[in-house]
Design a protein around this motif. Structure first.
Motif, PDB file in Angstrom:
ATOM      1  N   THR A 110       0.849  -1.198   0.000  1.00  0.00           N
ATOM      2  CA  THR A 110       0.000   0.000   0.000  1.00  0.00           C
ATOM      3  C   THR A 110       0.878   1.239   0.000  1.00  0.00           C
ATOM      4  O   THR A 110       1.660   1.442   0.928  1.00  0.00           O
ATOM      5  CB  THR A 110      -0.909   0.015   1.247  1.00  0.00           C
ATOM      6  N   GLY A 111       0.796   2.009  -1.031  1.00  0.00           N
ATOM      7  CA  GLY A 111       1.533   3.263  -1.120  1.00  0.00           C
ATOM      8  C   GLY A 111       3.038   3.111  -0.967  1.00  0.00           C
ATOM      9  O   GLY A 111       3.713   3.972  -0.412  1.00  0.00           O
TER      10      GLY A 111
ATOM     11  N   SER B 177       7.239   5.295  -6.270  1.00  0.00           N
ATOM     12  CA  SER B 177       6.441   5.966  -5.255  1.00  0.00           C
ATOM     13  C   SER B 177       4.956   5.653  -5.420  1.00  0.00           C
ATOM     14  O   SER B 177       4.450   5.507  -6.539  1.00  0.00           O
ATOM     15  CB  SER B 177       6.676   7.478  -5.288  1.00  0.00           C
ATOM     16  N   GLY B 178       4.299   5.492  -4.285  1.00  0.00           N
ATOM     17  CA  GLY B 178       2.852   5.306  -4.237  1.00  0.00           C
ATOM     18  C   GLY B 178       2.325   4.093  -4.965  1.00  0.00           C
ATOM     19  O   GLY B 178       1.321   4.173  -5.673  1.00  0.00           O
TER      20      GLY B 178
ATOM     21  N   ASP C 292       0.475   0.558  -5.211  1.00  0.00           N
ATOM     22  CA  ASP C 292      -0.429  -0.395  -4.574  1.00  0.00           C
ATOM     23  C   ASP C 292      -0.411  -1.681  -5.386  1.00  0.00           C
ATOM     24  O   ASP C 292      -0.444  -1.625  -6.620  1.00  0.00           O
ATOM     25  CB  ASP C 292      -1.868   0.136  -4.570  1.00  0.00           C
TER      26      ASP C 292
ATOM     27  N   SER D 267       8.859   3.983   1.975  1.00  0.00           N
ATOM     28  CA  SER D 267       7.580   4.503   2.467  1.00  0.00           C
ATOM     29  C   SER D 267       6.471   3.510   2.144  1.00  0.00           C
ATOM     30  O   SER D 267       6.653   2.594   1.350  1.00  0.00           O
ATOM     31  CB  SER D 267       7.287   5.856   1.816  1.00  0.00           C
ATOM     32  N   GLY D 268       5.313   3.724   2.764  1.00  0.00           N
ATOM     33  CA  GLY D 268       4.181   2.825   2.561  1.00  0.00           C
ATOM     34  C   GLY D 268       4.298   1.572   3.406  1.00  0.00           C
ATOM     35  O   GLY D 268       5.206   1.446   4.234  1.00  0.00           O
TER      36      GLY D 268
ATOM     37  N   ARG E 103       6.099   5.311 -11.139  1.00  0.00           N
ATOM     38  CA  ARG E 103       4.753   5.569 -10.627  1.00  0.00           C
ATOM     39  C   ARG E 103       3.769   4.603 -11.250  1.00  0.00           C
ATOM     40  O   ARG E 103       3.996   4.065 -12.321  1.00  0.00           O
ATOM     41  CB  ARG E 103       4.320   7.000 -10.950  1.00  0.00           C
TER      42      ARG E 103
END
Lengths: 349, 279
Positions: free
Chosen positions: B7-8, B20-21, B23, B57-58, B217
């Motif tokens: 997730t993210g 990045s980001g 899912d 991150s995430g 992305r």
């Protein structure tokens, strides 16, 4: 091609033609060396009458074992994809360390033997560690160790013993028992054999068993054949390589101990050049210089070829210098054969 | 519950944002395809899932539990196995030795060769690969078969999630078909599969979910019923970019370039791309 969704095959597989014993043998890595050994044996048997006598054969076997013991380790290392140029000098380093430790400190020779073992293993560890750490080719790493050891052997011996050879250690405690292990002779049917022959057989047997029947053997073939793949499936590639370098060191140490306890003193300038004999024995015996293929038995046959040739040339009354020419020719022949064998192995069936 | 759920997720290398980001999820008996061109961040994404890198991150969850893998070994212990495109096997070694490499069945001091030979043969047969002889060097098998050996090996050693890194990239049409069949077979056995590819024609027939990556992305995350093969192909071909390419060729002058530009334009029309609008 071979992928189908048919019923499970019966016992045995009808698509597999039964291979004759001969064609199965022809697929082994050591076959080229075996043929070479037979040819050379017949050659000297014919041209050199003294070659036919049992004591000469005993000498050939002894000489072969001195090349053969380190060659076992060098073969394993080569299957693991590396080689060790410092092996020849490391043999002498081991005997020098053992001899000088025992003599200078006036301790039981077994203390010297053990100190020497520790030093030898440390050299192997250093070679292996530098290799996996720096990712330099083993040619460079071990060439460096080769020169450093050559220099150390000469300089330290001169510094400590005041000469180019070590002092005689035959009257120091423990010499007799050490000699019994490393350098005794025994009689078989009136022929005097050296114990190194037995040790050689033991080491070849252990190496063969490890290669073919244990997970370690699997790992050795894998790190030599494709180390990135091996790492990806969880083989500890670095540990295997370091272990192989230490195995070479151990067998060099063993040979060094034999030299020490059969001559009582050691010449510090000996050793350089022998590393090539070990490497060539392994290559002639079918090990691929690039790794991933070979056998310990092959390296043993390679060493036996050298033992035979070295003695045979002398016994035939030829100039001993021919031995070097022969080494080169044998290496070239074996390398060409290896290329052919590898191609066959990769495209079999 | 998903076997693997991101997730993210993002990844930075110093000041460079590689991902990045993102899912992504894969459950039992599901195939999630990750599509993207070179440099889209596919390999960074696999490396995170496989435990070679950590995400910056995430969240990364396995069976609903958040994880931070320090090594591929840890991921493997959770049942997440990766089959790399070129790193699958050691060519000169026999098939059975390759099958058990790194996880040999021990017996006393040695290993149980008879068991390993028999098991390798049977496991491959279960995957539909009927080998004549498990003693043959694996280098003698075709590229597709080699991938399949690597896949069935991962399945045998308890993989619950298989990550396949471009398994069809170096293969011909027929061999690719063989590999795709094994992907479906693995799915039928209840495994979750993450299938990385840049070929939408390989992804569409086997995938349940599709994640499209571009420059680190997500370009879109679709379930099979939300997207058609043509839309997927169009997205992969880069929509607007195809147009741009055609203009570029046009400007280059020359009759041949102009003709090529015409062809590209035609193709992008056929794919149903109108500049600026991605489905």
């Amino acid at each position: 091609m071979t992928a189908t969704l048919t019923a499970p095959p019966a016992r045995g597989d009808e698509r597999l033609a039964r291979q004759s014993a001969f064609s199965r043998l022809a697929g082994r890595p050591e076959i080229g060396a075996l043929v070479g050994a037979v040819v050379i044996f017949i050659l000297f048997f014919v041209v050199a009458p003294p070659f036919r006598e049992a004591p000469s054969i005993a000498t050939v076997l002894y000489q072969s074992s001195l090349y053969g013991i380190p060659a076992v380790g060098v073969a394993l290392l080569m299957i693991g994809g590396e080689f060790d140029l410092s092996a020849g000098v490391a043999v002498i380093s081991s005997s020098l360390v053992a001899s000088m430790t025992a003599y200078q400190l006036s301790v039981n020779v077994w203390v010297g033997v053990l100190v020497s073992l520790v030093v030898a293993l440390a050299i192997g560890l250093l070679n292996g560690y530098l290799l996996v750490r720096t990712k330099l080719p083993s040619f460079l790493v071990t060439l460096a160790t080769f020169f450093m050891l050559t220099g150390l052997n000469l300089a330290l011996t001169k510094l400590i013993s005041g000469g180019v050879a070590t002092k005689d250690i035959s009257d120091i405690d423990g010499f007799a028992s050490a000699q019994a292990i490393f350098a005794q002779s025994f009689d078989v049917g009136g022929v005097s054999l050296r114990i190194t022959l037995l040790w050689w057989i033991v080491f070849v047997a252990i190496a063969t068993w490890v290669l073919l029947k244990t997970h370690l053997g699997n790992w050795i073939f894998a790190v030599g054949g494709a180390d990135a793949s091996a790492r990806a499936v969880g083989v500890p590639v670095k540990k295997v390589k370091i272990g192989l370098f230490m195995t070479v060191s151990f067998l060099c140490w063993f040979t060094g101990m034999h030299i020490l306890f059969s001559f009582n003193t050691v010449q510090s300038g000996q050793g350089p050049g022998n590393e090539f004999l070990y490497i060539i024995a392994a290559v002639v015996g079918g090990c691929l210089l690039t790794g991933g293929y070979g056998s310990a038995v092959g390296a043993a046959i390679g060493a036996f070829i050298f033992g035979m040739t070295e003695q045979g040339i002398v016994l035939a009354g030829w100039e001993a210098d021919w031995f070097k020419f022969f080494l080169g020719a044998m290496l070239l022949g074996a390398t060409l054969l290896n290329v052919y064998v590898r191609r066959r192995a990769e495209t079999r069936k | 519950m998903s076997l693997v759920q991101l997730t993210g997720v993002g990844k930075n290398y110093g000041n460079i944002t590689a991902l990045s980001g993102i899912d992504l999820e894969v459950g039992e008996s599901e195939v999630t395809c990750v599509l993207g061109d070179n440099g889209a961040g596919k390999s960074t994404l696999i490396k995170i899932i496989a435990g070679l890198h950590q995400h910056s991150s995430g969240t990364y969850e396995v069976n609903g539990r958040e994880v931070h893998f320090n090594s591929p070994r840890e991921a493997l212990d959770e049942g997440i196995a990766t089959v790399y495109q070129d790193l699958a096997v050691v060519p000169l070694m026999p098939v059975w030795r390759n099958f058990f490499l790194g996880q040999e069945k021990r017996k006393g001091l040695g290993m149980d060769s008879a068991f390993m030979r028999k098991t390798a043969k049977q496991e491959l047969l279960d995957m539909g690969i009927d080998l004549r002889d498990v003693e043959q060097p694996i280098g003698t098998l075709s590229g597709g078969e080699r991938q399949c050996v690597a896949i069935s090996r991962a399945v045998y050693f308890g993989a619950k999630v298989l990550i396949l890194d471009e398994p069809t990239a170096a293969l011909g049409v027929k061999q690719s078909g063989v590999v795709l069949r094994y992907i479906l077979q693995a799915r039928e056995r209840g495994l979750g599969v993450i299938f990385i590819t840049h070929n939408p024609h390989h992804a569409f027939p086997v995938g349940d979910r599709f994640l499209l990556l571009k420059r680190g992305r997500s370009l879109g995350y679709y379930r099979k019923d939300e997207i058609s093969r043509d839309e997927l192909t169009a997205l992969m071909a880069g929509g607007a970019e195809l147009e741009e390419l055609s203009h570029e060729l046009d400007r280059g002058g020359g009759g041949v370039a102009a003709a090529a530009a015409k062809m590209l334009e035609q193709e992008s029309k056929e794919l149903g791309i109108t500049p600026g609008s991605t489905p």
